[in-house]
Scaffold this active site. Structure first.
Site, mmCIF file in Angstrom:
data_model
loop_
_atom_site.group_PDB
_atom_site.id
_atom_site.type_symbol
_atom_site.label_atom_id
_atom_site.label_comp_id
_atom_site.label_asym_id
_atom_site.label_seq_id
_atom_site.Cartn_x
_atom_site.Cartn_y
_atom_site.Cartn_z
ATOM 1 N N ASP A 141 0.815 -1.216 0.000
ATOM 2 C CA ASP A 141 0.000 0.000 0.000
ATOM 3 C C ASP A 141 0.847 1.263 0.000
ATOM 4 O O ASP A 141 0.326 2.357 -0.207
ATOM 5 C CB ASP A 141 -0.852 0.031 1.272
ATOM 6 C CG ASP A 141 -2.251 -0.494 1.052
ATOM 7 O OD1 ASP A 141 -2.707 -0.472 -0.092
ATOM 8 O OD2 ASP A 141 -2.862 -0.916 2.043
HETATM 9 C C1 GLC Z 1 -1.721 -3.641 5.440
HETATM 10 C C2 GLC Z 1 -2.919 -3.605 4.536
HETATM 11 C C3 GLC Z 1 -2.729 -4.536 3.361
HETATM 12 C C4 GLC Z 1 -1.440 -4.255 2.659
HETATM 13 C C5 GLC Z 1 -0.268 -4.264 3.639
HETATM 14 C C6 GLC Z 1 1.021 -3.846 3.005
HETATM 15 O O1 GLC Z 1 -1.630 -4.864 6.058
HETATM 16 O O2 GLC Z 1 -4.085 -3.955 5.236
HETATM 17 O O3 GLC Z 1 -3.798 -4.443 2.464
HETATM 18 O O4 GLC Z 1 -1.253 -5.221 1.670
HETATM 19 O O5 GLC Z 1 -0.550 -3.381 4.699
HETATM 20 O O6 GLC Z 1 1.061 -2.506 2.685
HETATM 21 C C1 GLC Z 2 -1.255 -0.315 5.165
HETATM 22 C C2 GLC Z 2 0.147 -0.106 5.587
HETATM 23 C C3 GLC Z 2 0.338 1.220 6.231
HETATM 24 C C4 GLC Z 2 -0.249 2.304 5.366
HETATM 25 C C5 GLC Z 2 -1.695 2.014 5.067
HETATM 26 C C6 GLC Z 2 -2.310 3.015 4.179
HETATM 27 O O1 GLC Z 2 -2.036 -0.539 6.277
HETATM 28 O O2 GLC Z 2 0.602 -1.107 6.446
HETATM 29 O O3 GLC Z 2 1.694 1.425 6.478
HETATM 30 O O4 GLC Z 2 -0.128 3.531 5.996
HETATM 31 O O5 GLC Z 2 -1.794 0.764 4.451
HETATM 32 O O6 GLC Z 2 -3.662 2.735 3.957
#
Ligand code: GLC
Ligand code: GLC
Length: 817
Positions: A491
Site C-alpha cells: 500500500d
Molecule cells: C496492510 C494492509 C494490506 C497491505 C499491507 C502492506 O496490512 O491492510 O492491504 O497489503 O498493509 O502494505
Molecule cells: C497499510 C500499511 C500502512 C499504510 C496504510 C495506508 O495498512 O501497512 O503502512 O499507511 O496501508 O492505507
C-alpha cells in the site's frame, strides 16, 4: 525483568498471563457472529454490534494514559474496612496477591485474590446471542464472614463511535437511559426516541443495593476509573443520565461466610426491536422491553451460562478438528492446532478494523485483505467462506476492478477510497480457487453475482474471475508488465502519487494518473491467478489455454524486464526507472516479488528462483524474520510514495512485514529446501518468540503485522498484533507447504518438505467430509519429498490422494526418500 509474562496451556487451549503489567495490553476477542468485543488481560476494551463504527456499544479511548483504560470493570469493596480494588488489576492497580488471565478461544477469564477474597470473572458471548456474559465468582477465603460490595461498570458509546468522539456540542445533550431497579436492568436508550430501534442493556442477576448511570456521579468530578467516588464511599448515587456521559453501574451487597462462593452474573446486550413495535404500548414513547426481558431471564441464570460456555468450547473443538498435527516442534503444534486458526477466524471477522491499533472507525473491510483472509479460513468454515466470497465478488466493478474497501454493514464498496489498486481484483481469483480446492463446490462458479451490487448486472461468478484477470491484461505498461495504479499489495508503494503536502493521503492522492509505473509484484500475482484460472476453466469443461498462454507470456516479461541478475526487481516508476535493483542506491531488493514470482512458478525450473531466494537469505533475512526491503530508504523519495515516509526499519520501509515472510517459506518449500522454509517459519512464530517477550512486546499467541527490522532503532520489537494477513498466509505456509497437506481440485496432496532433523509427523485432516489420518515418515538428515504414498495400505501413483466418500476415514502413509 522476566522474559515471560505467562505460559501456554495447550490442553485447555489458553494462554495464561501471570502478571498484569504485560509490555503492552495483551488482547483477545469475544464473539464470532454479530456481537463482538476486544478484551485485554486487565479487562479493558469495548463491545459493538456488527459494525465497530456505527453500532459501538461501549466507549473506548485509544491512545489513552495509562494505556488501555476503559473496559468491563468490576470493583470489589470490603465494607468493613472500606478497602476497594479491581480484581482485573486495572483500573485501580492495587497489588493483587495473585493474578491470572486466561485468554481462550473467544473467551477470557481473569482471576485474582486480594485481602482473602478470590474473584474469577469469565467473559464470553454465547453462540446465537447478541450479548456478552460476565460471570463473577467470589469466594471468601478468610476465616471470618466478609461483607462485600460489588460494583459493575461500563461507559456507553453514543452508537456512532466516530461521532461520539467528535460531536460534543450535540452529544453532551443526547444521552438517555432508563433503569428498572427491580429487574436490575440499565437500558442505554440514546436516540431511541427518534430513529434508532436498538438499545443496549446491562443486567445483573442479584438484587441491587443501588445503581448509577451518570458518569460524573459514579466517578466523582475530576476523578478517573481508578477511584470512583461511588465505590470509595460504598454507595451508588442512583443517578439518571440526562446528556453528558451515560454509564451503567450496578451495586450489589453480599455477605459471604468463610469458604463460601457466590456467583454474580452481569449481561451486557444489544436489542433491536421491530420499528412498529418499538414502544409499548405503541405510540407511548415507552421502550418495549419484552425482548430484553426474555434474553435476561435466560442469561442471568447460572445453568444457562454454564451450558452456553460449554457450547462455545464445543464449537471451537469442532472447528479445530479440521486439522490437527503432531510434529516434533511444540511451537508448531500449538500454532497450527490452536492459535493460528483462531487468529484466522478473527481476521476473517474483523478484517483490519478492530484491535488496539485499529480503532474501528476508519477502515472498512479491505478487498485484498478479505480475499487473503479466506485462504486461511476456507477450510475452517466453508459455508461462511462461500458467503464472504460472494459478498466480495458483488462489490467488484464491471471493469473487473475492485473497490479497495467495502463496508461490513452495507456490504457496499467504499467510494471514499475508491478503486485503482491494481492488484486487488486478482486476489479474488486466489480466494475462489482456495475455496474450490477445499470444497469441490464447482456450482459456486455458476452462482449469479452482480457488479457493484447493481441489480440486473449479475453474471456467473466465473465471469467475475475472468474479468479480474482481464483487468490486468487491459492495463499493461511499456515493459508489458502490469500498471500499478495507486499501489499494489504494498500500500505504500505509490508510484503515481508525488505528494509534497503534509497529511495528504498517499493512496487517494494520485497526481500522475497518466503514469505508466509498472509492478513486477502484480506480474507475479497475475501469473499465479491466471494459472489458477486454468484449473477452474477445466472444471467447467473449458481448456483454459488462453489463460495458460497469458501466464506464460507474463512470465517471459518478468524474466526479460523483471529480473535483475540475482533477484526479481520490484517495479518501474513513473519515469520508467527501475525500483528494487542493484542500480538503486537505496531499496535495492524487495521481498514481495521474490516470494510471489516463485510462488507463481517463475524460474523454478531454471534456477532463477533458487538464485532469488539465495539473495533473500543474503540480504533480507534477519534473526527476527525477513525484512521487506534493503537497504531501507533514508531520505524521502517523492516518486515512491508512502514507503520512504517511514523511518528506516519500520513498516513497509524495511520492517519485517510479517505477511510477506510466508511467501518466502512457501517458495523455499517449492524448491525443496525444508530447512530454510522451517527456519523462516520459526523466526516469526510468536510462540517460538515467547522468551523474547520483553523485546517482542506483543502477544506470544498471535502474529503481529510487523517486527522492527535490522535498520530500526528497536530491531525485534513487534507492533500491530492480531489483524494481519500474516495469519492466513502462515497457516497456508506451514500446513500446506511445509507439512505439505494441501487441498487441490483433484484431492488432497501430500507433499511435505520438512526440516532435515525431523523423523516425520502425524496429522488428522478433515477434507470434504472425510477424515484423513496421515503419517509421514522420513530418515533423519534428509529433506526431500514424499516418494511413496500409501492409501489404506495400498501404494498410489504420485502424491495426490483422491477425495474419499464423506464420513469415511482414510489412512494415509507417506515415506520421504
Ligand atoms: C496492510 C494492509 C494490506 C497491505 C499491507 C502492506 O496490512 O491492510 O492491504 O497489503 O498493509 O502494505
Ligand atoms: C497499510 C500499511 C500502512 C499504510 C496504510 C495506508 O495498512 O501497512 O503502512 O499507511 O496501508 O492505507
Amino acid at each position: 525483568m522476566p522474559a515471560r509474562y505467562g505460559h501456554f496451556d495447550d490442553d485447555r487451549r489458553e494462554y495464561v498471563i501471570t502478571r498484569p503489567d504485560t509490555p503492552l495490553p495483551w488482547i483477545n476477542y469475544l464473539g464470532t457472529e454479530a456481537f463482538f468485543g476486544i478484551i485485554s488481560n486487565t479487562a479493558g476494551g469495548y463491545s459493538y454490534y456488527r459494525d465497530a463504527r456505527l453500532r459501538r456499544i461501549t466507549r473506548y479511548r485509544y491512545n489513552n494514559v495509562p494505556a488501555d483504560t476503559g473496559g468491563r470493570y468490576i470493583y470489589l469493596r470490603d465494607n468493613a474496612s472500606g478497602a476497594y480494588w479491581s480484581p482485573s488489576w486495572q483500573p485501580t492497580q492495587r497489588k493483587l496477591d495473585s493474578y491470572e488471565c486466561r485468554h481462550g478461544l473467544s473467551y477470557t477469564q481473569i482471576s485474582s485474590a486480594y485481602l482473602g477474597i478470590r474473584a474469577q470473572t469469565l467473559y464470553f458471548v454465547p453462540i446465537g446471542e447478541t450479548l456478552e456474559v460476565w460471570r463473577l465468582r467470589i469466594r471468601n477465603e478468610r476465616d471470618q464472614p466478609a461483607r462485600l460490595s460489588v460494583f459493575s461498570s461500563v461507559e456507553f458509546c453514543l452508537w456512532n463511535a466516530q461521532d461520539d468522539a467528535t460531536n460534543f456540542q450535540r452529544n453532551y445533550s443526547t444521552g438517555e437511559v432508563e433503569v428498572e431497579v427491580d429487574g436490575g436492568v440499565i437500558y442505554h436508550t440514546t436516540e431511541y426516541r427518534e430513529r434508532r430501534n436498538h438499545v443496549a442493556y446491562f443486567g445483573c442477576s442479584e438484587p441491587l443495593a443501588g445503581f448509577d448511570t451518570e458518569r460524573e456521579e459514579f466517578l466523582g468530578a475530576y476523578r478517573g476509573w481508578d477511584r470512583p467516588a461511588a465505590v470509595e464511599r460504598g454507595e451508588s448515587g442512583g443517578s439518571i443520565a440526562h446528556g453528558w456521559a451515560p454509564v451503567g453501574s450496578h451495586h450489589v451487597r453480599l455477605t459471604l461466610a468463610p469458604g463460601e462462593t457466590r456467583e454474580v452474573i452481569f449481561v451486557l446486550g444489544y436489542q433491536e426491536n421491530p420499528p412498529e413495535a418499538k414502544f409499548d404500548p405503541p405510540g407511548s414513547g415507552v421502550l418495549a422491553k419484552e425482548g430484553v426481558r426474555q434474553a435476561l431471564s435466560r442469561w442471568l441464570r447460572p445453568a444457562t451460562v454454564a451450558d452456553g460456555f460449554e457450547q462455545l468450547r464445543d464449537s471451537w473443538t469442532a472447528l479445530l478438528a479440521t486439522l490437527r498435527v503432531d510434529t516434533p516442534d511444540p511451537d508448531t503444534n500449538r500454532m497450527v492446532n490452536i492459535w493460528n486458526p483462531y487468529q484466522c477466524l478473527v481476521t476473517f471477522l474483523m478484517s483490519r478494523s478492530v484491535s488496539l491499533f485499529e480503532s474501528g472507525v476508519d477502515r472498512g473491510m479491505g478487498f485484498r485483505d478479505s480475499n487473503q483472509d479466506l485462504l486461511g479460513f476456507a477450510a475452517l468454515a466453508p459455508a461462511r467462506a462461500r458467503a464472504r466470497l460472494l459478498d466480495l465478488a458483488s462489490t467488484q466493478l464491471p471493469t473487473g476492478g475492485a473497490y479497495h474497501q467495502f463496508q461490513p454493514l452495507t456490504k457496499r464498496g467504499n467510494n471514499d477510497i475508491g478503486s485503482g489498486f491494481n492488484d486487488d481484483p486478482l486476489w479474488l481469483v486466489l480466494a475462489a480457487a482456495a475455496y474450490l480446492k477445499e470444497t469441490g463446490d464447482a456450482a459456486i462458479l455458476d452462482e449469479p453475482v452482480p457488479y457493484d451490487n447493481e441489480p440486473g448486472s449479475a453474471t456467473p461468478l466465473y465471469e467475475h474471475l475472468e474479468r479480474a484477470v482481464q483487468y490486468t491484461l487491459d492495463r499493461l505498461g511499456p515493459h508489458s508488465l502490469p500498471l500499478i495504479g495507486r499501489a499494489d499489495w504494498n500500500d505504500c508503494l505509490n508510484l503515481n502519487c508525488f505528494s509534497d503536502t503534509p497529511g495528504e493521503s498517499f493512496q487517494t492522492t494520485v497526481n500522475r494518473a497518466d503514469g505508466s509505473a509498472e509492478s513486477v509484484f502484480i506480474a507475479g500475482l497475475f501469473i499465479l491467478a491466471a494459472r489458477e484460472l486454468v484449473g477452474l476453466a477445466q472444471l467447467r469443461g473449458l481448456p483454459g489455454d488462453g489463460y495458460r498462454a497469458a501466464a506464460d507470456k507474463m512470465a517471459a516479461a518478468v524474466v526479460e524486464h523483471g529480473w535483475d541478475g540475482a533477484w526479481f526487481r520490484r517495479a518501474y516508476d513513473y519515469f520508467g526507472n527501475v525500483v528494487g535493483s542493484s542500480e538503486n542506491e537505496e531499496g535495492q531488493i524487495f521481498v514481495e516479488p521474490q516470494g510471489i514470482c516463485v510462488l507463481a512458478g517463475v524460474g523454478v525450473e531454471n534456477g532463477i528462483a533458487t538464485r532469488a531466494l539465495d539473495s533473500v537469505r543474503e540480504r533480507l533475512a534477519t534473526e527476527h524474520g525477513i525484512v521487506l526491503v534493503h537497504p531501507a530508504y533514508r531520505r524521502y523519495h517523492v516518486e515512491l510514495g508512502e514507503i520512504s515516509s517511514y523511518p528506516p526499519g519500520y513498516k513497509e520501509n524495511a520492517g519485517v512485514f510479517c505477511h510477506t515472510n510466508p511467501w518466502v517459506m512457501i517458495a523455499e518449500a517449492m524448491i525443496g529446501r525444508g530447512d530454510a522454509a522451517f527456519d523462516y517459519y520459526r523466526r516469526i512464530n510468536p510462540s517460538a518468540r515467547e522468551d523474547l517477550s520483553d523485546l517482542h512486546r506483543c502477544e506470544p499467541y498471535v502474529y503481529a503485522q510487523m517486527i522492527a527490522g535490522k535498520e530500526a532503532a528497536t530491531p525485534g520489537e513487534a507492533k500491530n498484533s492480531w489483524l494481519t494477513g500474516t495469519a492466513a498466509w502462515n497457516l497456508v505456509a506451514i500446513s500446506q507447504w511445509i507439512l505439505g497437506i494441501r487441498a487441490e481440485l483433484g484431492g488432497l496432496r501430500i507433499d511435505p518438505v520438512l526440516p532435515a532433523d525431523w523423523p516425520g509427523f502425524t496429522a488428522t485432516r478433515r477434507f470434504r467430509g472425510a477424515t484423513y489420518e496421515i503419517s509421514v515418515r522420513k530418515p533423519a538428515g534428509l529433506t526431500g519429498r514424499a516418494g511413496l504414498v500409501f492409501v489404506d495400505g495400498e501404494p498410489i501413483e504420485g502424491t495426490l490422494v483422491p477425495a474419499a466418500a464423506p464420513g469415511s476415514t482414510v489412512i494415509v502413509e507417506a515415506i520421504v526418500s
